[in-house]
Design a protein around this motif. Structure first.
Motif, PDB file in Angstrom:
ATOM      1  N   GLY A 149      38.357  40.287  57.820  1.00  0.00           N
ATOM      2  CA  GLY A 149      38.819  39.470  56.701  1.00  0.00           C
ATOM      3  C   GLY A 149      39.722  40.236  55.757  1.00  0.00           C
ATOM      4  N   SER A 150      40.295  39.529  54.807  1.00  0.00           N
ATOM      5  CA  SER A 150      41.134  40.141  53.780  1.00  0.00           C
ATOM      6  C   SER A 150      40.560  39.822  52.407  1.00  0.00           C
ATOM      7  N   CYS A 151      41.006  40.559  51.404  1.00  0.00           N
ATOM      8  CA  CYS A 151      40.458  40.397  50.058  1.00  0.00           C
ATOM      9  C   CYS A 151      41.560  40.188  49.023  1.00  0.00           C
ATOM     10  N   SER A 152      41.268  39.326  48.065  1.00  0.00           N
ATOM     11  CA  SER A 152      42.090  39.201  46.874  1.00  0.00           C
ATOM     12  C   SER A 152      41.221  39.593  45.693  1.00  0.00           C
ATOM     13  N   TYR A 153      41.872  40.086  44.640  1.00  0.00           N
ATOM     14  CA  TYR A 153      41.112  40.564  43.493  1.00  0.00           C
ATOM     15  C   TYR A 153      41.468  39.793  42.232  1.00  0.00           C
ATOM     16  N   TYR A 154      40.424  39.455  41.475  1.00  0.00           N
ATOM     17  CA  TYR A 154      40.626  38.887  40.152  1.00  0.00           C
ATOM     18  C   TYR A 154      40.283  39.997  39.167  1.00  0.00           C
ATOM     19  N   ALA A 155      41.297  40.479  38.451  1.00  0.00           N
ATOM     20  CA  ALA A 155      41.124  41.669  37.624  1.00  0.00           C
ATOM     21  C   ALA A 155      40.563  41.351  36.246  1.00  0.00           C
ATOM     22  N   LEU A 156      39.476  42.035  35.904  1.00  0.00           N
ATOM     23  CA  LEU A 156      38.994  42.040  34.536  1.00  0.00           C
ATOM     24  C   LEU A 156      39.931  42.929  33.729  1.00  0.00           C
ATOM     25  N   THR A 157      40.248  42.529  32.519  1.00  0.00           N
ATOM     26  CA  THR A 157      41.256  43.247  31.751  1.00  0.00           C
ATOM     27  C   THR A 157      40.669  44.022  30.571  1.00  0.00           C
TER      28      THR A 157
END
Length: 367
Positions: free
Chosen positions: A121-129
Motif C-alpha cells: 500500500g501507499s500512505c498520505s499524511y495529514y500534517a499537524l502544524t
C-alpha cells in the motif's frame, strides 16, 4: 562527537555505548517513554511463584488473560485480541486488510508506514502544524477523508507531539470513515498516562463503530517491553476471527500471559503511575513555559515535545550535551514536519527530571 546525521532510538543504548564510551547501565533514557516506576511490584513478587507454568503450553485462546484485559479496560472479552506486542497485531491487521491507500496523521511513529508499504500500500499524511500546537483541526481533517482511502491510522496521544484527539472528535471521525468504507486503526500506547484518559480513549466507541480497532500494549505504561504482550479491541467479529486465524499459535509465552493478568490487577501501581505523571507533567511544563528560550507544546502523555528558540542551538547539540551527563533525550529532527530544533523527553523520577531541566537551562544560557 555525534554528527548531525546520527540519531538514536530509545532502545539504542548499545550504539551509544560504542559512540560515547558510556556504559548503558549508567544512562537514564528520557527517550524510551517507559514508566520510571519500573515493573509492577505485584508482578515482581508473584511471577517467580508461577515458574512451573512453563512446563505446559499456553491456552490457545488465552481465555484468562483476555478476561483480565477486558476487566481492566471495561470491554467485552469477545472483543479482545492478544498478540506478541502491538507490533504483531498491527502487522497482521495490515496484511489482512491490505490497504491500497492509508491516511496517517503525522508526525508520528514510522512503523505504520513500514507495515503498509510491506503490504503493497501507499500512505498520505495529514500534517499537524506548529501553529495549532500540533492539535488536530477535526473539522478541516474530515474534509480530507475521501473514498480513495481504505485505512486511517491515528496514534492517540500522538508520538512525538504528545497531543491528543478527544473521544468526542474521534466519534465524528469514525462515523465519516464508516460511510466511506475506511478502517480506523487507533494506537493507544500512551493513553493510560493521560490525566483525562476517559476523555481520550476510543475503547467505549467500538460497540458503536465496527470499523475501529484500538491497539494497546504493556511496553510503556507497565514498563515491560521485554515481555512482548499487546492487545487490540474491536467489535467486528469477522475481523477478530480472521486475525486469530492468521496468527501463529502460542505467540505469547506462558509467563508473559500470566504477567499480564497480574499487572492489570495491580491497581495501587496503576494509580501511583498516574499520580506521578500528573504531578511531574505539571511541574516540568510550568518550568519550561517560564523559559523564553524554548517553546513547550501541551502534553497529554508521559513525554513532552519542546522547540529550541535560541538561535544557533540544535537538538543534536542538546542531545550531545545531555548524553555526556548520562541523560538521553530524543532528537526529533527525523520526524517528518519537525526540524533540528525539536526534541522530546519523557518524565522520569522527580530527581532525574530536575537534573535534566537544570542541564537544559544551563546549556541554553551558556551557548
Amino acid at each position: 562527537m555525534i554528527t548531525p546525521k546520527e540519531h538514536f532510538h530509545g532502545s539504542d543504548l548499545e550504539k551509544i555505548e560504542a559512540v560515547y564510551g558510556i556504559k548503558k547501565e549508567d544512562i537514564t533514557s528520557f527517550s524510551a517513554n517507559v514508566n520510571p516506576l519500573g515493573i509492577s511490584p505485584k508482578l515482581r513478587t508473584s511471577l517467580t511463584e508461577q515458574i512451573d507454568a512453563i512446563t505446559g503450553y499456553p491456552d490457545r485462546e488465552y481465555t484468562s488473560l483476555r478476561s483480565s484485559i477486558a476487566n481492566y479496560i471495561k470491554a467485552d472479552k469477545k472483543h479482545v485480541l492478544v498478540g506478541n506486542g502491538s507490533t504483531e497485531l498491527i502487522s497482521i491487521l495490515v496484511q489482512l486488510t491490505a490497504p491500497k491507500k492509508a491516511m496517517i496523521i503525522s508526525p508520528t511513529y514510522s512503523e505504520y508506514e513500514r507495515e503498509i508499504s510491506l503490504a503493497g500500500g501507499s500512505c498520505s499524511y495529514y500534517a499537524l502544524t506548529e501553529s495549532s500546537l500540533f492539535q488536530l483541526d477535526t473539522k478541516a481533517f474530515l474534509k480530507e477523508l475521501t473514498e480513495e482511502f481504505d485505512l486511517l491510522v491515528i496514534c492517540n496521544p500522538n508520538n512525538p507531539t504528545s497531543s491528543y484527539i478527544s473521544s468526542q472528535d474521534l466519534d465524528k471521525i469514525f462515523t465519516i470513515c464508516e460511510t466511506k468504507g475506511i478502517l480506523c486503526m487507533v494506537d493507544e500506547t500512551y493513553v493510560e498516562f493521560a490525566e483525562d484518559m476517559e476523555m481520550i480513549t476510543a475503547i467505549p466507541l467500538i460497540e458503536k463503530h465496527k470499523n475501529v480497532v484500538v491497539l494497546r500494549g504493556i511496553s510503556k505504561f507497565f514498563a515491560a517491553p521485554g515481555l512482548r504482550l499487546g492487545y487490540a479491541v474491536c467489535s467486528d467479529e469477522n475481523l477478530i476471527h480472521a486475525v486469530n486465524a492468521r496468527k501463529n499459535p502460542w505467540t505469547i509465552n506462558t509467563l508473559a500471559a500470566i504477567a499480564g493478568e497480574i499487572m492489570f490487577s495491580d491497581t495501587e501501581y496503576i494509580m501511583a503511575t498516574k499520580e506521578l505523571m500528573r504531578t511531574e507533567r505539571n511541574r516540568i511544563c510550568k518550568q519550561l513555559s517560564d523559559c523564553s528560550n524554548v517553546k513547550v507544546y501541551p502534553p497529554a502523555a508521559n513525554f513532552v515535545l519542546v522547540k529550541i528558540l535560541k538561535e544557533g542551538i540544535t537538538a543534536a547539540n542538546l542531545f550531545d550535551a545531555a548524553i555526556r551527563k548520562g541523560l538521553m533525550i530524543r532528537d526529533c529532527s527525523t520526524f517528518p514536519g519537525l526540524d533540528d530544533t525539536y526534541f522530546r523527553f519523557c518524565f522520569m523520577s522527580p530527581e532525574k527530571n530536575t537534573e535534566l531541566l537544570e542541564l537544559l537551562f544551563e546549556f541554553i544560557r551558556e551557548l
